[in-house]
Design an enzyme around this catalytic site. Structure first.
Site, PDB file in Angstrom:
ATOM      1  N   HIS A   1      -2.012   7.022   3.182  1.00  0.00           N
ATOM      2  CA  HIS A   1      -0.583   7.036   3.478  1.00  0.00           C
ATOM      3  C   HIS A   1       0.038   8.289   2.855  1.00  0.00           C
ATOM      4  O   HIS A   1      -0.058   8.520   1.642  1.00  0.00           O
ATOM      5  CB  HIS A   1       0.107   5.809   2.871  1.00  0.00           C
ATOM      6  CG  HIS A   1      -0.232   4.513   3.552  1.00  0.00           C
ATOM      7  ND1 HIS A   1      -0.974   4.425   4.706  1.00  0.00           N
ATOM      8  CD2 HIS A   1       0.116   3.232   3.226  1.00  0.00           C
ATOM      9  CE1 HIS A   1      -1.086   3.152   5.065  1.00  0.00           C
ATOM     10  NE2 HIS A   1      -0.443   2.410   4.178  1.00  0.00           N
TER      11      HIS A   1
ATOM     12  N   CYS B   1       0.802  -1.227   0.000  1.00  0.00           N
ATOM     13  CA  CYS B   1       0.000   0.000   0.000  1.00  0.00           C
ATOM     14  C   CYS B   1       0.839   1.283   0.000  1.00  0.00           C
ATOM     15  O   CYS B   1       0.374   2.325  -0.476  1.00  0.00           O
ATOM     16  CB  CYS B   1      -0.961  -0.003   1.184  1.00  0.00           C
ATOM     17  SG  CYS B   1      -0.186  -0.462   2.736  1.00  0.00           S
TER      18      CYS B   1
HETATM   19  P1  NAP Z   1      -7.072  -8.514   8.097  1.00  0.00           P
HETATM   20  O1  NAP Z   1      -8.046  -7.445   8.410  1.00  0.00           O
HETATM   21  O2  NAP Z   1      -6.309  -9.129   9.227  1.00  0.00           O
HETATM   22  O3  NAP Z   1      -7.863  -9.700   7.293  1.00  0.00           O
HETATM   23  C1  NAP Z   1      -7.237 -10.945   7.035  1.00  0.00           C
HETATM   24  C2  NAP Z   1      -8.191 -11.888   6.274  1.00  0.00           C
HETATM   25  O4  NAP Z   1      -7.498 -13.138   6.119  1.00  0.00           O
HETATM   26  C3  NAP Z   1      -9.507 -12.186   7.005  1.00  0.00           C
HETATM   27  O5  NAP Z   1     -10.541 -12.391   6.059  1.00  0.00           O
HETATM   28  C4  NAP Z   1      -9.206 -13.508   7.720  1.00  0.00           C
HETATM   29  O6  NAP Z   1     -10.366 -14.320   7.940  1.00  0.00           O
HETATM   30  C5  NAP Z   1      -8.323 -14.193   6.698  1.00  0.00           C
HETATM   31  N1  NAP Z   1      -7.460 -15.178   7.371  1.00  0.00           N
HETATM   32  C6  NAP Z   1      -6.586 -14.980   8.386  1.00  0.00           C
HETATM   33  N2  NAP Z   1      -6.022 -16.155   8.762  1.00  0.00           N
HETATM   34  C7  NAP Z   1      -6.589 -17.119   7.984  1.00  0.00           C
HETATM   35  C8  NAP Z   1      -6.438 -18.534   7.897  1.00  0.00           C
HETATM   36  N3  NAP Z   1      -5.596 -19.207   8.698  1.00  0.00           N
HETATM   37  N4  NAP Z   1      -7.161 -19.194   6.981  1.00  0.00           N
HETATM   38  C9  NAP Z   1      -8.017 -18.534   6.159  1.00  0.00           C
HETATM   39  N5  NAP Z   1      -8.207 -17.186   6.202  1.00  0.00           N
HETATM   40  C10 NAP Z   1      -7.498 -16.493   7.103  1.00  0.00           C
HETATM   41  O7  NAP Z   1      -5.971  -8.003   7.070  1.00  0.00           O
HETATM   42  P2  NAP Z   1      -6.103  -6.862   5.909  1.00  0.00           P
HETATM   43  O8  NAP Z   1      -5.592  -5.561   6.384  1.00  0.00           O
HETATM   44  O9  NAP Z   1      -7.466  -6.951   5.342  1.00  0.00           O
HETATM   45  O10 NAP Z   1      -5.019  -7.357   4.858  1.00  0.00           O
HETATM   46  C11 NAP Z   1      -5.286  -8.465   3.997  1.00  0.00           C
HETATM   47  C12 NAP Z   1      -4.091  -8.664   3.062  1.00  0.00           C
HETATM   48  O11 NAP Z   1      -3.939  -7.506   2.231  1.00  0.00           O
HETATM   49  C13 NAP Z   1      -2.770  -8.853   3.813  1.00  0.00           C
HETATM   50  O12 NAP Z   1      -1.979  -9.779   3.104  1.00  0.00           O
HETATM   51  C14 NAP Z   1      -2.163  -7.458   3.790  1.00  0.00           C
HETATM   52  O13 NAP Z   1      -0.767  -7.483   3.909  1.00  0.00           O
HETATM   53  C15 NAP Z   1      -2.621  -6.964   2.419  1.00  0.00           C
HETATM   54  N6  NAP Z   1      -2.714  -5.505   2.266  1.00  0.00           N
HETATM   55  C16 NAP Z   1      -3.321  -4.738   3.202  1.00  0.00           C
HETATM   56  C17 NAP Z   1      -3.424  -3.354   2.998  1.00  0.00           C
HETATM   57  C18 NAP Z   1      -4.045  -2.428   4.004  1.00  0.00           C
HETATM   58  O14 NAP Z   1      -3.926  -1.195   3.816  1.00  0.00           O
HETATM   59  N7  NAP Z   1      -4.734  -2.921   5.039  1.00  0.00           N
HETATM   60  C19 NAP Z   1      -2.939  -2.801   1.838  1.00  0.00           C
HETATM   61  C20 NAP Z   1      -2.355  -3.613   0.884  1.00  0.00           C
HETATM   62  C21 NAP Z   1      -2.254  -4.959   1.113  1.00  0.00           C
HETATM   63  P3  NAP Z   1     -11.125 -14.306   9.376  1.00  0.00           P
HETATM   64  O15 NAP Z   1     -11.825 -12.984   9.495  1.00  0.00           O
HETATM   65  O16 NAP Z   1     -12.083 -15.430   9.248  1.00  0.00           O
HETATM   66  O17 NAP Z   1     -10.082 -14.503  10.437  1.00  0.00           O
END
Ligand code: NAP
Length: 393
Positions: A273, A181
């Site tokens: 950001h 991001c």
């Molecule tokens: P998050 O809020 O922690 O969400 C994580 C997701 O992954 C949830 O749907 C969760 O499901 C699922 N998950 C976690 N552990 C799992 C497992 N063992 N098996 C299956 N599903 C699982 O994270 P986020 O901020 O949305 O980020 C998601 C991805 O995008 C990450 O790889 C992050 O690095 C990337 N990213 C984030 C941003 C940002 O600004 N936030 C920007 C670019 C990229 P449950 O709800 O069921 O636990």
């Protein structure tokens, strides 16, 4: 999914010509249309980025979200039974969908991934092996030499890695990633400055809390504070930017030689950001040259009028106190990069401030734009569903 690079190029030219029309001598962009919305799935549907996908897909003209998956914690429940954390109501047609476990082979061909990186690596590879086209946000595969890391305005030609990916991995499907991001803003800005050959850049980020997912940083750590470290983020800014600006060649992507030094901090901002950038250019440029390069920067998404493409990818600001996350980050649907305070730097030559929406341009919106590019270039197996010939209208 694709026969070979020649076929890809033929289709690319085909779609470009469809979007290129002339009326009374003026260029007139005709948006592509699909005859029937393409069914898509979402891995990690319940997380912070997953919910942004749900919001953006609810009214998408090309895609229809029909299949959701997350961890065992969420699976087996209706999506509407789980907490919805975005402003505005949960789209009614999504609320009733069941949440599945991550089972490769299940769900539509095109799946977006907003999975936690701890599970994304293995899971996304299995989905691609089973014939899915995975468009991912996660970091796990971004630096793999045969995985395209794409910002459609900057390096759409990196999709040429896909035939090699299929051959090397033995996948029936494909995997395409979008950058971290914070990387997306820096890479867009440096891409606009390519005519002046960026040689070195120093960047210090002020990153929003939403970038840490949900629940993210503890409130007692985040409130009225600055945390001067984000795990792994500095390396991503330095290496992903070089890959995105790099050149596709036989062995993969030759990294762009621009040297980048990054420092990343977490600040008590909700979304957006901000990055303070100093850059050394090999070619001489005036302030007006830089402002024009930013404002006139455009790419294939704009030429094709892809549904998620901002009309102007980089918006420049003249006010000395802009851009600001609270005032600017939501404009242009969160898909534009904001650049302000362009001025001389006594050390590297030029410096400026940039701002991008980490949840939209830096995450869900970035992946949507990548998927739109794949459709426009006819790179899905099931493209029989899509009638790009119906593009004019
Ligand atoms: P998050 O809020 O922690 O969400 C994580 C997701 O992954 C949830 O749907 C969760 O499901 C699922 N998950 C976690 N552990 C799992 C497992 N063992 N098996 C299956 N599903 C699982 O994270 P986020 O901020 O949305 O980020 C998601 C991805 O995008 C990450 O790889 C992050 O690095 C990337 N990213 C984030 C941003 C940002 O600004 N936030 C920007 C670019 C990229 P449950 O709800 O069921 O636990």
């Amino acid at each position: 999914m694709m026969e070979n690079a020649d076929w890809l190029e033929t289709r690319r030219k085909g779609t470009e010509s469809m979007a290129d029309d002339r009326e009374n001598g003026a260029r007139h962009v005709v948006p592509l249309r699909v005859a029937r919305r393409i069914e898509v799935g979402l891995l990690g549907a319940t997380g912070a980025v997953g919910q942004q996908f749900v919001r953006l897909l609810a009214e998408h003209p090309w895609f229809r979200l029909t299949w959701l998956a997350a961890s065992e914690r969420s699976a087996g429940r209706r999506y509407g039974e789980l907490p919805w954390r975005l402003a505005g109501p949960l789209p009614a047609e999504i609320a009733g969908l069941p949440v599945h476990t991550l089972r490769p082979g299940a769900g539509p061909e095109l799946v977006f991934s907003a999975l936690d990186a701890a599970v994304a690596g293995e899971c996304e590879a299995e989905f691609a092996a089973q014939g899915h086209c995975v468009v991912s946000n996660a970091r796990s595969h971004r630096m793999d030499p045969c995985v395209p890391l794409v910002i459609p305005e900057v390096n759409p030609e990196h999709l040429a890695l896909l035939p090699r990916q299929r051959e090397e991995k033995g996948w029936r499907g494909a995997l395409v990633t979008n950058p971290n991001c914070a990387t997306v803003g820096l890479a867009l800005a440096l891409a606009a400055l390519r005519p002046f050959s960026p040689r070195r850049a120093v960047v210090t980020t002020l990153q929003a809390l939403s970038g840490a997912g949900y629940p993210g940083v503890a409130s007692v750590d985040a409130a009225a504070n600055v945390i001067p470290w984000i795990d792994g983020e500095e390396e991503k800014l330095e290496t992903e930017t070089q890959k995105i600006l790099g050149t596709v060649e036989a062995g993969g992507v030759r990294a762009h030689p621009v040297a980048i030094s990054a420092q990343t901090t977490r600040v008590p901002v909700l979304d957006g950001h901000t990055e303070a950038v100093s850059v050394e250019l090999a070619e001489p440029a005036t302030r007006e040259d830089l402002l024009a390069a930013f404002a006139q920067f455009s790419g294939e998404p704009q030429a094709l009028a892809l549904p998620s493409a901002p009309r102007q990818p980089i918006v420049t600001h003249e006010g000395a106190d802009r851009p600001q996350p609270r005032l600017d980050v939501e404009s242009h649907g969160g898909m534009a990069l904001h650049v302000g305070r362009v001025r001389p730097c006594p050390v590297l030559g030029w410096k400026f401030i940039l701002l991008s929406h980490n949840m939209v341009r830096g995450a869900a919106g970035a992946a949507l734009l990548n998927a739109e590019l794949l459709v426009a270039r006819a790179l899905l197996n099931s493209l029989g569903q899509v009638d790009l010939a119906a593009a004019r209208g």
